[in-house]
Scaffold this motif. Structure first.
Motif, PDB file in Angstrom:
ATOM      1  N   UNK A 129      71.700  43.875  28.734  1.00 10.86           N
ATOM      2  CA  UNK A 129      72.576  43.460  29.833  1.00 10.86           C
ATOM      3  C   UNK A 129      71.988  43.845  31.188  1.00 10.86           C
ATOM      4  N   UNK A 130      71.355  45.001  31.241  1.00  8.83           N
ATOM      5  CA  UNK A 130      70.855  45.531  32.506  1.00  8.83           C
ATOM      6  C   UNK A 130      69.768  44.659  33.114  1.00  8.83           C
ATOM      7  N   UNK A 131      69.014  43.967  32.288  1.00 10.24           N
ATOM      8  CA  UNK A 131      67.954  43.091  32.796  1.00 10.24           C
ATOM      9  C   UNK A 131      68.518  42.065  33.773  1.00 10.24           C
ATOM     10  N   UNK A 132      69.763  41.637  33.531  1.00  7.88           N
ATOM     11  CA  UNK A 132      70.406  40.631  34.377  1.00  7.88           C
ATOM     12  C   UNK A 132      71.423  41.244  35.346  1.00  7.88           C
ATOM     13  N   UNK A 133      71.515  42.588  35.345  1.00  9.62           N
ATOM     14  CA  UNK A 133      72.471  43.249  36.226  1.00  9.62           C
ATOM     15  C   UNK A 133      73.902  42.996  35.831  1.00  9.62           C
ATOM     16  N   UNK A 134      74.139  42.827  34.521  1.00 10.89           N
ATOM     17  CA  UNK A 134      75.482  42.466  34.047  1.00 10.89           C
ATOM     18  C   UNK A 134      76.019  43.445  33.005  1.00 10.89           C
ATOM     19  N   UNK A 135      75.743  44.730  33.160  1.00  9.04           N
ATOM     20  CA  UNK A 135      76.321  45.740  32.255  1.00  9.04           C
ATOM     21  C   UNK A 135      77.840  45.667  32.385  1.00  9.04           C
ATOM     22  N   UNK A 136      78.525  45.475  31.271  1.00  8.40           N
ATOM     23  CA  UNK A 136      79.961  45.194  31.307  1.00  8.40           C
ATOM     24  C   UNK A 136      80.844  46.436  31.229  1.00  8.40           C
ATOM     25  N   UNK A 137      80.243  47.597  30.966  1.00  6.51           N
ATOM     26  CA  UNK A 137      81.049  48.820  30.933  1.00  6.51           C
ATOM     27  C   UNK A 137      80.202  50.028  31.277  1.00  6.51           C
ATOM     28  N   UNK A 138      80.559  50.702  32.362  1.00 10.60           N
ATOM     29  CA  UNK A 138      79.946  51.982  32.698  1.00 10.60           C
ATOM     30  C   UNK A 138      80.777  53.072  32.034  1.00 10.60           C
ATOM     31  N   UNK A 139      80.221  53.791  31.081  1.00 10.54           N
ATOM     32  CA  UNK A 139      81.021  54.740  30.300  1.00 10.54           C
ATOM     33  C   UNK A 139      81.509  55.908  31.131  1.00 10.54           C
ATOM     34  N   UNK A 140      82.685  56.412  30.786  1.00  6.24           N
ATOM     35  CA  UNK A 140      83.253  57.546  31.499  1.00  6.24           C
ATOM     36  C   UNK A 140      82.473  58.819  31.292  1.00  6.24           C
ATOM     37  N   UNK A 141      81.669  58.883  30.226  1.00  6.77           N
ATOM     38  CA  UNK A 141      80.884  60.089  29.956  1.00  6.77           C
ATOM     39  C   UNK A 141      79.991  60.437  31.135  1.00  6.77           C
ATOM     40  N   UNK A 142      79.300  59.419  31.669  1.00 11.90           N
ATOM     41  CA  UNK A 142      78.346  59.668  32.746  1.00 11.90           C
ATOM     42  C   UNK A 142      77.960  58.340  33.395  1.00 11.90           C
ATOM     43  N   UNK A 143      78.514  58.061  34.554  1.00 12.43           N
ATOM     44  CA  UNK A 143      78.198  56.838  35.295  1.00 12.43           C
ATOM     45  C   UNK A 143      78.309  57.101  36.786  1.00 12.43           C
ATOM     46  N   UNK A 144      77.578  56.326  37.575  1.00 14.42           N
ATOM     47  CA  UNK A 144      77.566  56.498  39.029  1.00 14.42           C
ATOM     48  C   UNK A 144      77.988  55.203  39.713  1.00 14.42           C
ATOM     49  N   UNK A 145      78.711  55.348  40.831  1.00 16.20           N
ATOM     50  CA  UNK A 145      79.207  54.198  41.582  1.00 16.20           C
ATOM     51  C   UNK A 145      78.921  54.395  43.072  1.00 16.20           C
ATOM     52  N   UNK A 146      78.631  53.303  43.757  1.00 19.94           N
ATOM     53  CA  UNK A 146      78.539  53.356  45.207  1.00 19.94           C
ATOM     54  C   UNK A 146      79.971  53.491  45.736  1.00 19.94           C
ATOM     55  N   UNK A 147      80.254  54.592  46.423  1.00 23.15           N
ATOM     56  CA  UNK A 147      81.639  54.906  46.786  1.00 23.15           C
ATOM     57  C   UNK A 147      82.283  53.813  47.636  1.00 23.15           C
ATOM     58  N   UNK A 190      83.961  45.444  39.908  1.00 25.76           N
ATOM     59  CA  UNK A 190      82.753  45.472  40.718  1.00 25.76           C
ATOM     60  C   UNK A 190      81.765  44.394  40.303  1.00 25.76           C
ATOM     61  N   UNK A 191      81.780  44.033  39.015  1.00 29.94           N
ATOM     62  CA  UNK A 191      80.838  43.052  38.489  1.00 29.94           C
ATOM     63  C   UNK A 191      81.063  41.653  39.067  1.00 29.94           C
ATOM     64  N   UNK A 192      82.247  41.387  39.546  1.00 32.85           N
ATOM     65  CA  UNK A 192      82.530  40.089  40.170  1.00 32.85           C
ATOM     66  C   UNK A 192      81.588  39.818  41.343  1.00 32.85           C
ATOM     67  N   UNK A 193      81.288  40.872  42.089  1.00 32.50           N
ATOM     68  CA  UNK A 193      80.573  40.720  43.356  1.00 32.50           C
ATOM     69  C   UNK A 193      79.196  41.365  43.357  1.00 32.50           C
ATOM     70  N   UNK A 194      79.006  42.374  42.516  1.00 36.15           N
ATOM     71  CA  UNK A 194      77.772  43.159  42.569  1.00 36.15           C
ATOM     72  C   UNK A 194      77.051  43.162  41.222  1.00 36.15           C
ATOM     73  N   UNK A 195      75.873  43.793  41.219  1.00 41.42           N
ATOM     74  CA  UNK A 195      75.110  43.992  40.005  1.00 41.42           C
ATOM     75  C   UNK A 195      75.427  45.372  39.444  1.00 41.42           C
ATOM     76  N   UNK A 196      75.483  45.453  38.112  1.00 40.48           N
ATOM     77  CA  UNK A 196      75.699  46.718  37.411  1.00 40.48           C
ATOM     78  C   UNK A 196      74.515  46.905  36.462  1.00 40.48           C
TER      79      UNK A 196
END
Length: 444
Positions: free
Chosen positions: A245-263, A295-301
């Motif tokens: 999924x990451x190759x296309x910037x379309x990761x559909x779930x950032x896990x709660x265990x460890x993920x980072x977001x642009x605030x 966030x995936x609607x507008x940005x890459x994940x």
């Protein structure tokens, strides 16, 4: 427990690694030998599965729906493996933005102190990160443990709810209290590796990236067979599925265990996410997938395989099955929502998304037909055997992939998890769909 324990490789924590010779050259030879065996297994299993699927082509019109499904599933799985080969983690851009590590906690007195300890021991400029713990009205000793941590790290920020308000409310409170450019969410039973923050923030050099999913493995892997199955499953889910999924910037779930977001991106959707409703009721679980979706609607994940944390997973089947049911409910809800915009993404990513949406929904029906209807009504016992054999081969592919990259004894549990999924987990999907309006966590 010493601070250095936070950063031990998973094999050291579990005691399950295959013992390599102390001689570096012998270790290299052994590693090469193991990889040759694993690669041979992958190629052999692929060949067998393709051979089985060839019958789906030659006999297509005898059972067009079943054959189409079988062909599509095989192509999907193979495509994930192929794409994952081309995946590369974000390159180091030598950036160090300000970071707010937010830990949301509810009744985690046994793990929360170690989680905080790992956060403060990261290899990152001390003046560029802060740690915030949001206690979601815990009724055990979690708050006491956090206050003990404050005695050691006075700069630790604590936000304490008087009553349990849910993880989403806790995550939102952490986002509002944060001052960093990057929000890093860490579950209260997860432990960041020393270089985890430095690695995960490198993905934000791309201004179109709103979130980066870290790589998570199992901290309590050595506990029993169930935790070992989850270790194998986690590894393949991240290094194959998320990598593809990451190759296309379309990761559909950032896990709660460890993920980072642009605030700043999170703050754009915070109120809408916090007050999300589905089928007339407020959404109270699937918080991480829901935030990723908005966030995936507008940005890459994207996904960073170099940014590693470990997490404590369920050790009992009852708790594990409840967790999986909750995850399936949120998966169905959020995938249904994402289906309204994923067609705008790159074609390969979009086709894979819609296929992955369809497969788990249709699978229980086709398995019943294959393993119950055909033997009883048509006296066909060959088709179920062939189907089960193909499933075993796919499970062995997952196991061999794990063995290729990680030379520990947990590799065979990839096969065990595949069978466990088919026997138990796959039947949760119809129930998850039918009970969408029941938004209880099931574990509280």
């Amino acid at each position: 427990m010493s601070t250095t324990d936070c950063f031990l490789p998973l094999s050291d924590l579990s005691g399950q690694s295959i013992q390599h010779p102390t001689n570096p050259e012998s270790a290299r030879v052994r590693r090469t030998f193991i990889r040759i065996i694993a690669l041979t297994m992958i190629i052999l299993c692929m060949a067998i599965v393709m051979g089985i699927r060839w019958n789906n082509f030659t006999d297509y019109w005898y059972q067009p729906i079943v054959n189409a499904y079988s062909i599509a599933v095989a192509l999907f799985i193979f495509s994930r493996f192929v794409l994952s080969v081309f995946y590369k983690p974000p390159k180091s851009a030598d950036i160090s933005p300000t970071v707010s590590i937010v830990i949301t906690a509810y009744n985690e007195e046994e793990a929360i102190y170690r989680t905080v300890e790992c956060c403060y021991a990261i290899d990152y400029p001390a003046d560029k990160f802060e740690v915030i713990v949001v206690d979601d009205g815990s009724t055990d000793g979690t708050l006491r443990e956090v206050r003990l941590a404050q005695e050691r790290w006075p700069q630790l920020t604590l936000v304490a709810f008087e009553r349990n308000r849910g993880k989403r409310e806790a995550m939102a409170a952490g986002a509002r209290a944060a001052t960093g450019e990057i929000l890093v969410y860490v579950d209260s039973d997860s432990f960041i590796r020393r270089d985890g923050i430095k690695k995960i923030v490198q993905g934000f050099v791309d201004p179109t990236v709103a979130a980066v999913a870290g790589h998570t493995e199992v901290a309590n892997v050595a506990k029993n067979g169930l935790t070992r199955m989850q270790q194998a499953r986690y590894y393949v889910a991240f290094r194959v599925m998320k990598a593809a999924e990451s190759i296309f910037g379309t990761v559909t779930c950032c896990p709660g265990c460890f993920s980072a977001y642009r605030r700043e991106c999170v703050m754009e959707v915070l109120d809408r996410w916090l007050n999300q409703r589905f089928l007339g009721v407020r959404a109270t679980f699937g918080d991480d997938r829901s935030l990723t979706n908005m966030l995936l609607r507008k940005y890459r994940i994207i996904y960073s395989s170099d940014a590693v944390a470990t997490t404590i997973v369920p050790e009992r089947h009852r708790k594990f099955l409840k967790q999986q049911l909750r995850w399936k409910k949120s998966w169905f809800r959020e995938t249904l929502i994402a289906a309204t915009f994923m067609w705008k993404k790159p074609p390969i990513a979009a086709v894979a998304f819609y296929a992955q949406f369809l497969f788990p929904i249709v699978a229980p029906i086709l398995i019943l037909r294959m393993c119950v209807w055909l033997p009883i009504v048509n006296d066909d016992f060959i088709s179920p055997i062939v189907y089960l054999f193909g499933t075993v081969m796919i499970g062995m592919m997952f196991s061999a992939y794990y063995l290729f990259w990680k030379s520990d004894r947990n590799w065979i549990y990839g096969l065990y998890f595949t069978l466990y999924y088919m026997i138990f987990l796959i039947w949760q999907m119809p129930y998850a769909i039918a009970t969408q309006r029941n938004n209880g966590w099931g574990t509280r």
